[in-house]
Enzyme design. Structure first.
Site, PDB file in Angstrom:
ATOM      1  N   TYR A   1       6.031  -7.901  17.483  1.00  0.00           N
ATOM      2  CA  TYR A   1       6.866  -8.743  16.686  1.00  0.00           C
ATOM      3  C   TYR A   1       8.283  -8.900  17.510  1.00  0.00           C
ATOM      4  CZ  TYR A   1       3.674  -8.114  12.746  1.00  0.00           C
ATOM      5  OH  TYR A   1       2.661  -8.039  11.859  1.00  0.00           O
TER       6      TYR A   1
ATOM      7  N   PRO B   1       4.481 -14.169   6.023  1.00  0.00           N
ATOM      8  CA  PRO B   1       3.661 -13.553   6.796  1.00  0.00           C
ATOM      9  C   PRO B   1       4.218 -12.204   7.674  1.00  0.00           C
ATOM     10  CG  PRO B   1       3.939 -15.574   7.436  1.00  0.00           C
ATOM     11  CD  PRO B   1       4.666 -15.643   6.403  1.00  0.00           C
TER      12      PRO B   1
ATOM     13  N   TYR C   1       3.263  -1.106   6.692  1.00  0.00           N
ATOM     14  CA  TYR C   1       2.453  -1.882   7.213  1.00  0.00           C
ATOM     15  C   TYR C   1       1.002  -1.617   7.288  1.00  0.00           C
ATOM     16  CZ  TYR C   1       1.344  -4.878  11.377  1.00  0.00           C
ATOM     17  OH  TYR C   1       0.884  -5.951  12.031  1.00  0.00           O
TER      18      TYR C   1
ATOM     19  N   HIS D   1      -6.420  -1.032  15.444  1.00  0.00           N
ATOM     20  CA  HIS D   1      -5.100  -1.238  16.091  1.00  0.00           C
ATOM     21  C   HIS D   1      -4.364   0.007  15.614  1.00  0.00           C
ATOM     22  CE1 HIS D   1      -4.317  -5.236  17.898  1.00  0.00           C
ATOM     23  NE2 HIS D   1      -5.625  -5.150  18.212  1.00  0.00           N
TER      24      HIS D   1
ATOM     25  N   LYS E   1       0.709  -8.968   5.034  1.00  0.00           N
ATOM     26  CA  LYS E   1       0.478  -8.659   3.708  1.00  0.00           C
ATOM     27  C   LYS E   1      -0.172  -9.635   2.636  1.00  0.00           C
ATOM     28  CE  LYS E   1       1.873  -4.728   3.965  1.00  0.00           C
ATOM     29  NZ  LYS E   1       0.397  -4.217   4.724  1.00  0.00           N
TER      30      LYS E   1
END
Ligand code: FAS
Ligand code: PHB
Length: 389
Positions: free
Chosen positions: A200, A292, A383, A72, A296
């Site tokens: 998100y 979450p 990220y 991704h 991580k």
């Protein structure tokens, strides 16, 4: 019985450590309280950092990951009914790989079994002793027989509710914790993902996350209250709530179907310090927990394992001081990931006591974030995972 390293727990931490140690010629035994099927049945993480992929390659278990994992290059933030892409690859030169923790665990279990490495499943009453003495050892009950294993070192890879951290004298350990006033209701379903990348969602009804396991299996989450029960949530109720939190055009594209797993996870930030107690080391969730939101948890467990593997290799190569750096190196990376996970959680969720000013601050930060290359780069580099130093 005696070994060099006794590993408590056959989750990703314990199995990855065992595999790396074995490939370095360091004998180890894994002792797990549950069955292998039970461990595999837990649906958890889905996003791997490159540092985790690198360690899985060094462990010799990355073949299926490379064949089936989904690279991704970006993620999306959705707020105010608009989706905004964060170009992870363009901003950092790195990407993440979507490959479920269940598959990572399966690959590690298969490799351990193929190597014939000693693993005890369904071990009852596991105890750890003498980690502050010259004779560390582990005890357990199996089929009515008590067993004792002498070891040079004990790796506490037994998760948040394990026995290892609980065995440390309270005066020798400091616990840092923040519990969030909400949880995540997660659903796994064999339906194609609504988008090729993760979304998100910040919404007045609550956070949502659109994730995936493959092109035909999706993982979705909605923020829920801590007192909610899975039984309260029919599949239809879940899909309807997820759609309410998505933009209309995205909701219209959502393919729904029967859940194959549905669970509620509470959210907390937690770190134990230090992570070493004589010959006992806390690794992964045994030593820390992150919400979450930043993807991580599994990746921090992997980097802990990488640091401990390096330390143990150094020790057995005649450089015992190498082990002294485990806790400081791991904690330096842990705290940065704790900060990012706390920040993402604070930005994206609805807090009952936030008030109108709090909501305005979240919206202002989101508006700033998606309009600033510097701000998006800061999000992206956290990220994709900060380097292991
Ligand atoms: P684990 O908890 O995975 O494994 C510990 C093992 O030790 C277990 O198999 C347990 O049975 C065993 N054990 C416990 N006590 C024992 C004892 N006394 N004796 C012997 N064995 C014992 N991370 C993400 O990145 N993304 C996510 O979406 C995400 N979702 C999560 C959802 C939930 C409900 C939970 C609990 C965690 C989630 N995580 C997520 C974090 C998760 O992936 C962990 O970081 C990861 O499992 C850490 O692996 P371990 O450290 O091996 O701990
Ligand atoms: C998941 O796919 O389970 C997942 C992905 C990203 C997160 C959390 C969970 O931040």
């Amino acid at each position: 019985m005696k070994t060099q390293v006794a590993i408590i727990g056959a989750g990703p931490s314990g199995l990855l450590l065992g595999q790396l140690l074995a490939r370095s010629g360091i004998a180890n035994v894994v002792i797990e309280q549950r069955s292998a099927d039970y461990v595999l049945g837990r649906i958890r993480a889905g996003v791997l950092e490159q540092t985790t992929v690198d360690l899985l390659e060094q462990a010799g278990v990355a073949a299926r990951l490379h064949a089936e994992g989904l690279p991704h290059d970006g993620v999306e933030l959705c707020f105010g009914g608009q989706r905004h892409r964060i170009d992870l690859l363009g901003l950092t030169g790195k990407r993440v790989v979507v490959y479920g923790q269940t598959e990572v665990t399966r690959d590690l279990m298969d490799a351990r079994q193929a190597a014939g490495l000693p693993t005890v499943y369904e071990a009852d009453e596991v105890t750890v002793h003498g980690f502050d003495s010259a004779t560390p050892h582990v005890g357990w009950l199996k089929d009515g027989v008590r067993h004792t294993l002498q070891a040079d070192f004990i790796a506490g890879c037994d998760g948040f509710h394990g026995v290892c951290r609980a065995s440390v004298p309270p005066g020798a350990i400091t616990l840092h914790e923040k519990v969030y006033p909400f949880g995540w209701l997660g659903v796994l379903a064999d339906v194609p993902p609504v988008s090729h990348e993760l979304i998100y969602v910040h919404h007045e009804r609550g956070f949502a996350l659109c994730s995936q396991r493959s092109k035909v299996r999706s993982r979705y989450y909605v923020q829920c209250a801590l007192d909610e029960q899975v039984a309260q949530w029919s599949d239809d109720a879940f899909w309807a709530e997820l759609k309410r939190r998505l933009p209309d055009d995205t909701a219209a594209q959502l393919v729904t179907g029967p859940s194959i797993e549905k669970s509620i996870a509470p959210l907390r930030s937690f770190v134990a310090e230090p992570l070493r107690f004589g010959t006992l080391f806390l690794v992964g969730d045994a030593g820390h927990i992150v919400p979450p939101t930043g993807a991580k948890g599994l990746n921090l467990a992997a980097s802990d394992v990488g640091y401990l593997w390096q330390g143990l290799r150094g020790h057995y190569a005649g450089h015992p001081a190498e082990l002294d750096h485990y806790a400081s190196r791991a904690l330096a990376r842990i705290w940065k990931a704790e900060r990012f996970s706390w920040w993402m959680t604070s930005l994206m969720h609805q807090f009952p006591d936030a008030g109108s000013f709090g909501h305005k601050m979240q919206r202002a930060e989101l508006d700033y974030l998606v309009g600033s290359t510097a701000a998006m780069t800061a999000l992206a580099e956290n990220y994709v995972g900060l380097p292991m130093v």
